[in-house]
Design an enzyme around this catalytic site. Structure first.
Site, short mmCIF file in Angstrom:
data_model
loop_
_atom_site.label_atom_id
_atom_site.label_comp_id
_atom_site.label_asym_id
_atom_site.label_seq_id
_atom_site.Cartn_x
_atom_site.Cartn_y
_atom_site.Cartn_z
CG HIS A 44 -2.02 -1.04 1.13
ND1 HIS A 44 -3.27 -0.81 0.63
CD2 HIS A 44 -1.98 -2.36 1.44
CE1 HIS A 44 -3.98 -1.93 0.66
NE2 HIS A 44 -3.22 -2.89 1.14
CE1 TYR A 312 -0.16 -4.41 8.41
CE2 TYR A 312 -1.28 -2.32 8.46
CZ TYR A 312 -1.18 -3.62 7.99
OH TYR A 312 -2.11 -4.10 7.10
C1 HEM Z 1 -0.34 -11.11 7.13
C2 HEM Z 1 -1.18 -10.15 6.75
C3 HEM Z 1 -0.77 -8.76 6.36
C4 HEM Z 1 0.48 -8.21 6.26
C5 HEM Z 1 1.82 -8.90 6.51
C6 HEM Z 1 0.31 -6.82 5.87
C7 HEM Z 1 1.33 -5.92 5.67
C8 HEM Z 1 1.19 -4.56 5.51
C9 HEM Z 1 2.24 -3.58 5.60
C10 HEM Z 1 3.72 -3.90 5.83
C11 HEM Z 1 1.69 -2.36 5.43
C12 HEM Z 1 2.40 -1.00 5.49
C13 HEM Z 1 2.38 -0.54 6.97
C14 HEM Z 1 3.04 0.80 7.21
O1 HEM Z 1 4.19 1.00 6.80
O2 HEM Z 1 2.40 1.66 7.85
C15 HEM Z 1 0.27 -2.54 5.19
C16 HEM Z 1 -0.62 -1.55 4.93
C17 HEM Z 1 -1.95 -1.77 4.71
N1 HEM Z 1 -2.63 -2.96 4.80
FE1 HEM Z 1 -1.84 -4.74 5.28
N2 HEM Z 1 -1.03 -6.56 5.72
C18 HEM Z 1 -1.72 -7.71 6.01
C19 HEM Z 1 -3.08 -7.89 5.99
C20 HEM Z 1 -3.97 -6.93 5.62
C21 HEM Z 1 -5.39 -7.11 5.58
C22 HEM Z 1 -6.13 -8.39 5.98
C23 HEM Z 1 -5.92 -5.93 5.17
C24 HEM Z 1 -7.36 -5.62 4.96
C25 HEM Z 1 -8.19 -5.40 5.91
C26 HEM Z 1 -4.83 -4.99 4.96
C27 HEM Z 1 -4.97 -3.67 4.56
C28 HEM Z 1 -3.95 -2.75 4.53
C29 HEM Z 1 -4.14 -1.33 4.23
C30 HEM Z 1 -5.45 -0.65 3.83
C31 HEM Z 1 -2.88 -0.72 4.35
C32 HEM Z 1 -2.54 0.75 4.16
C33 HEM Z 1 -2.57 1.43 5.51
C34 HEM Z 1 -2.27 2.91 5.40
O3 HEM Z 1 -2.86 3.55 4.53
O4 HEM Z 1 -1.46 3.41 6.21
N3 HEM Z 1 -3.67 -5.64 5.25
N4 HEM Z 1 0.00 -3.91 5.24
#
Ligand code: HEM
EC number: 1.11.1.-
Length: 323
Positions: A44, A312
């Site tokens: 993202h 995160y």
């Molecule tokens: C093992 C499961 C998951 C991993 C390893 C993962 C990993 C990540 C990472 C590394 C980020 C960036 C975090 C940052 O630097 O602030 C992120 C952002 C995000 N993830 Fe995940 N994620 C997972 C599951 C999910 C799921 C299930 C959803 C849906 C509900 C999701 C939705 C998002 C969204 C919307 C962002 C953007 C957040 C923002 O705008 O700051 N992720 N994810």
């Protein structure tokens, strides 16, 4: 009953239980998808921050003491980040399959609560270890130069638990706007009422403009960042509006497996309206950790939900050092 972790992220707890630092290895693997983009989120990576206001309907007041969901006269300040799901911040909007909507509710005098959601209703993996395996496999296939469709078919064959999510991703079409997507928070959470009763629920955002996607013909002339431009233009004229639905789980509905959908007929309560009002610079240190729920909402027993917190934080640690 004590409510562990209700007001803080779960990172510290998972660190203790995880001497192998699975979260670190997961962030390493995510970096393998498109390389390291200094200062950017590890997925993202491309996004647009906005100011918003949330007005609770009051219909959820009997279900949860959450400060942002109870009082129908309240106007809750919020920060919103729309995003494309890719790890590559330079990828054209049209090529990034899923879209994200992350919301940080900041009720005056109440707990901050974060809700992250995407345009598919289920996730690819049911445990942190299988998620890491899946990303490693995606990296291996990419290294082997297999085309995207063949790679997706191979992943689906090796990871049967990913089949629902893959099927949904396969049906995604580029949205007309960030404001015309339905976003699902995927995991179950526990709503806690005044008496301490807890019941499982999921959250989803319904766009007031309706769901609208683009035809192949419309894709040709699109600028790479059409979604950001579109959102900025629309918001200048009127707020982008979403309705927050709470989906109430029944006893038989799984809370610990985000790869499984709940039946469509579950009762839905409209908990309030979000108006996205202004585009803003991203505030320093913005972390949309979904285990920061505040009093009245608790993370369920879903291991993926709990695992997201240290992941995160690690992504944040790296990007805030300019890595
Ligand atoms: C093992 C499961 C998951 C991993 C390893 C993962 C990993 C990540 C990472 C590394 C980020 C960036 C975090 C940052 O630097 O602030 C992120 C952002 C995000 N993830 Fe995940 N994620 C997972 C599951 C999910 C799921 C299930 C959803 C849906 C509900 C999701 C939705 C998002 C969204 C919307 C962002 C953007 C957040 C923002 O705008 O700051 N992720 N994810």
């Amino acid at each position: 009953m004590e409510k562990p972790f209700a007001n803080q992220s779960m990172a510290a707890d998972t660190h203790l239980e995880d001497p192998m630092q699975l979260h670190n290895r997961t962030v390493d693997a995510l970096e393998g998808l498109s390389g390291v983009h200094p200062g950017k989120r590890r997925v993202h990576a491309k996004g647009l921050c906005c100011r918003a206001v949330f007005r609770p309907s009051g219909f959820a007041a009997g279900l949860t003491i959450a400060a942002h969901l109870r009082d129908k006269t309240a106007e809750i300040e919020a920060i919103v980040r729309f995003s494309g799901s890719s790890s590559d911040p330079s990828l054209a909007d049209v090529l990034s399959p899923g879209k994200g909507l992350a919301v940080r509710f900041m009720p005056a005098g109440g707990d901050v609560s974060v809700l992250t959601a995407v345009t598919v209703p289920v996730f690819f993996a049911k445990s942190p270890a299988s998620f890491l395996d899946l990303i490693k496999e995606a990296n291996r296939l990419k290294g082997g130069g297999i085309e995207a469709i063949a790679a997706a078919a191979e992943l689906a064959a090796h990871f049967p638990e990913a089949r629902h999510a893959m099927a949904h991703v396969g049906k995604l079409r580029p949205p007309a706007s960030y404001g015309t997507c339905r976003y699902y928070a995927i995991h179950a959470f526990m709503l806690v009422d005044e008496k301490g009763n807890r019941r499982p629920a999921k959250f989803e955002w319904m766009p007031e403009l309706g769901v609208e996607t683009l035809s192949i013909g419309e894709l040709k002339s699109l600028p790479e960042d059409y979604l950001e431009r579109d959102a900025a233009e629309r918001i200048k004229k009127a707020p982008l509006r979403f309705r927050l639905n709470i989906v109430l789980g029944r006893e038989e509905d799984p809370t610990d497996d985000p790869t499984l959908p709940w039946p469509d007929d579950r009762e839905r309560i409209e908990a309030g309206i979000l108006d996205v009002t202004d585009v803003i610079e991203e505030p320093d240190g913005l972390l949309m950790d979904p285990t920061i729920t505040g009093e009245g909402i608790e993370p369920s027993d879903d291991p993926i939900l709990r695992f997201r917190s240290p992941v995160y934080e690690e992504s944040m640690r790296r990007r805030s050092r300019g890595e």
